[in-house]
Enzyme design. Structure first.
Site: not given
Ligand code: 3H9
Length: 697
Positions: A63, A102, A105, A125
């Site tokens: 999400a 998400g 999911e 999450e």
């Molecule tokens: C969820 O899904 C809830 C659901 O169960 C239910 C919903 C109803 N949203 O980390 P990076 C941005 S909760 C917004 O440096 P990498 C991040 O801030 C979510 N922004 O890259 C950054 O921005 P900026 C569950 C996001 O290659 C840019 O993207 N998912 C999100 O080192 C690059 O990120 C997670 O918790 C997001 N979800 O790593 C996954 N994710 O460039 C969270 C990233 O402006 N994300 N951004 O600073 C990660 O773990 C890592 O970003 C990922 C890539 C491994 C994907």
């Protein structure tokens, strides 16, 4: 269609492609696009099957976390998942990169899942103080069984594609282009007339547990300890439990409700703050994104002691060769054997294989000849914390290393500018302050000297991320950010003992607050003689800690420190001798002891740290209050769910903290407690550190 979600037709297969860089997060416009694309593919009679995949570097990573502070907008992910799952044609998710939260999911709502070999699949999450909110707690156990689903959801850690295949989470691993692989797979499904597999209808992996529901408590018990003080793990366990006896639609509603409650709660807000602060911390003004990095292929570490050894391991772990330099052969061999021993411990724990140890040890080359640094792209000095020694080492490095080498010191207190000045190339010098144990702790303070060049700084940040660290750039001052604030806490911890508290009371208050351990247990673990030596060098005294050291009570390594330790045990117990010693010290200093409440202990330990943090911000030593929070969460165990000291301060209210500090300054006459100018100003404006940071950005 919204432009963020496209639909292409490959013969009888529709391919829906999400294109919302960088991580294809499911923001509102993306959800609308997915809804419309699936509706259109479903209505289209020429479409026999649908593939869902993404453009750019990853499948959907979850999400959009930035939307969690705003009111929810329809369609929800739950709605989308129901829509997808109920489609009467095969739906295949083709995963690559990360399929998280998400993102996983939505894949679970598809009828089939295939993944590229390097895909990481997970429900992270919990790391944001949440539970999966779109069916993850209900669909994952149906697909992989309760034990594995619980481990994945409670740890938040992703698993690789190979494991996902073995667990039945995916149906196949593909090579090559995700869309093409999805189409090929969909064609096979059609040709073989495979029935649609709706995860919600599966039961075989839960049947046995349903017959013995008491076993669920056993599975849950393995995770309860980690859940201390946290709301999300308990909510996750409750939702997982529903898979056994609550109809799925009702359970999905319950999951969503819990997700929304957690989303609005303080713990998740704090954890989201840390998520973004960590990513913000690597953005440094004056260092452009396009700066040309220096190529780091070969590292040298000077010193094979505890720090040098741990630092070297970080590089060997990711396949970078390291030359470890020591002055004497026996010290070198000792250092290398400690490294090997540490790797062997990982083997016995099942975290490494024998061949990994051989490979990593093969990347470490020991030498007593400092001239071996000539091939290194990055040299990290980890010798004694004494300026003359550091200067001498850097003088040599200046002569021996290549002109384009990055020269880093691992000092935890000393003046990086002075160290840099002992070379003719201060622009290539900076601090890389690792935390002990250096192969485990994620924080890396990157100390920017007055003359450090932007490309050197950017290279250090990139290398830090490559070895799995969380880098934060700080300026030069005694102790930089973390240790400077820690000192403010240590002084108060000693004073609390003299005024009436006992070590276990002070430590107990902090562990209850959420730290993994208090200052005295931490001192015993690190060795009390370390601080003692440093204080002696600076001509300062800590009454209790120094008295303990004078009695050779150095902590765990001598089985006695602030606590008593049974041989081989790391759990200390209060020692009546220490209590007597503390009471005697109070008397000697003319202090009347009094009972001290937990609330006072917390305020006395944490507020002076916040005050120091405010000064650090005023001086520009830290760029943002969020940087300080990241340092404290990753380097010192500040509870993540409280968001770090500055975020915590904002929540408590800056005016309250200012007033308590002013009172303390008045009562003790100690001007260190005078509220910092920044704290005073923000409190008067009824503002917060976070708001000030956002305003400045
Ligand atoms: C969820 O899904 C809830 C659901 O169960 C239910 C919903 C109803 N949203 O980390 P990076 C941005 S909760 C917004 O440096 P990498 C991040 O801030 C979510 N922004 O890259 C950054 O921005 P900026 C569950 C996001 O290659 C840019 O993207 N998912 C999100 O080192 C690059 O990120 C997670 O918790 C997001 N979800 O790593 C996954 N994710 O460039 C969270 C990233 O402006 N994300 N951004 O600073 C990660 O773990 C890592 O970003 C990922 C890539 C491994 C994907």
């Amino acid at each position: 269609m919204t432009g963020l979600v496209g639909i292409q037709q490959d013969g009888e297969i529709a391919v829906i492609v999400v294109d919302n860089p960088p991580v294809n997060a499911l923001k509102h416009a993306v959800r609308l696009g997915i809804r419309d694309a699936f509706a259109s593919a479903n209505d289209d009679k020429t479409v026999a099957a649908i593939v869902l995949t993404c453009a750019s570097r990853t499948f959907i990573a979850g999400a959009d976390i930035t939307e969690f502070d705003k009111p929810p907008q329809s369609p929800s992910l739950i709605d989308l998942n129901a829509q997808i799952e109920n489609i009467g044609k095969p739906v295949v998710a083709a995963l690559f990169g990360a399929a998280l939260g998400g993102g996983l999911e939505i894949a679970l709502a598809c009828h089939f899942r295939i993944a590229a070999p390097a895909t990481r699949l997970g429900l992270p999450e919990i790391k944001l103080g949440l539970i999966p909110g779109a069916g993850g707690t209900q669909r994952l156990p149906r697909l992989v069984g309760m034990e594995k689903a619980t481990a994945m959801i409670l740890s938040g850690d992703p698993i690789p594609a190979k494991e996902a295949l073995a667990l039945g989470l995916i149906d196949e691993i593909f090579e090559g282009d995700p869309a093409a692989a999805g189409v090929a797979f969909a064609r096979r499904v059609i040709a073989e007339k495979r029935p649609l597999r709706r995860v919600r209808d599966l039961d075989d992996k839960l049947k046995e547990l349903r017959a013995h529901p008491d076993k669920f408590a056993e599975i849950a018990a393995a995770h309860v300890k980690r859940a201390r003080g946290l709301d999300a793990p308990n909510a996750a366990l409750e939702a997982l439990r529903w898979t056994l006896d609550v109809p799925i639609d009702q359970a999905l509603e319950g999951e969503r409700k819990k997700f929304m409650e957690l989303r609005a709660g303080e713990q998740s807000k704090a954890q989201r703050h840390i998520f973004f602060a960590e990513r913000e911390a690597v953005k440094v003004p004056g260092v452009s994104k396009d700066v040309k990095l220096r190529d780091i292929k070969q590292v040298a570490v000077i010193g094979a002691g505890t720090m040098g050894g741990g630092i070297s391991m970080n590089f060997a772990n990711v396949g970078i060769p390291v030359t470890v330099v020591e002055t004497a052969e026996d010290a070198l061999q000792r250092g290398l054997s400690v490294i090997e021993k540490n790797y062997r411990i990982s083997v016995t724990r099942g975290a490494l294989r024998d061949e990994d140890v051989t490979k990593r040890m093969g990347l470490l080359k020991g030498t007593t000849d400092i001239a071996a640094v000539k091939d290194a792209d990055l040299v990290i000095e980890a010798v004694f914390e004494e300026m003359p020694i550091k200067r001498e080492v850097f003088g040599k490095l200046d002569k021996l290393t290549r002109a384009d080498a990055v020269l880093a010191t691992n000092t935890s207190y000393l003046d990086v500018n002075e160290i840099a000045a002992s070379t003719a190339r201060p622009e290539s010098v900076l601090g890389m302050h690792f935390f002990s144990p250096a192969n485990v702790m994620r924080l890396l303070e990157i100390v920017r000297g007055e003359k450090t060049a932007p490309d050197v700084l950017a290279t250090a940040i990139t290398v830090a991320r490559r070895i799995g660290k969380v880098p934060v750039v700080v300026g030069v001052c005694h102790g930089f950010v973390g240790n400077r604030m820690l000192r403010a806490r240590s002084i108060e911890a000693e004073k609390l003992l003299l005024e009436g508290a006992l070590p276990h009371e002070v430590d107990g208050a902090l562990t209850e607050f959420g730290f993994p351990m208090g200052p005295f247990a931490m001192g015993d673990l690190a060795g009390l003689d370390v601080g003692w030596r440093m204080r002696k060098a600076q001509g300062i005294r800590a009454e209790i800690a120094d008295t303990l050291c004078e009695q050779s009570r150095y902590g765990q390594k001598t089985s006695k420190g602030f606590y008593l330790y049974e041989p081989g045990s790391r759990a200390g117990r209060p020692d009546p001798e220490v209590e007597q010693l503390i009471v005697a010290a109070s008397k000697r200093l003319g202090i009347t002891r009094r009972p001290i409440e937990k609330k006072e202990i917390i305020e006395r330990l944490i507020f002076p740290m916040i005050n120091e943090g405010a000064r650090i911000l005023e001086e520009g030593i830290a760029l943002r209050s969020g940087d300080i929070d990241v340092i404290w969460v990753y380097g010192y165990g500040f509870p993540r769910w409280r968001g770090g000291p500055m975020f915590y301060a904002d929540k408590i209210g800056l005016a309250y903290i200012r007033d308590r500090l002013a009172e303390l300054a008045k009562k003790t006459g100690d001007n260190r407690h005078e509220p910092a100018a920044l704290l005073t100003r923000l409190a008067a404006e009824n503002s917060t550190f976070d708001a000030a940071q956002k305003k400045a950005a």
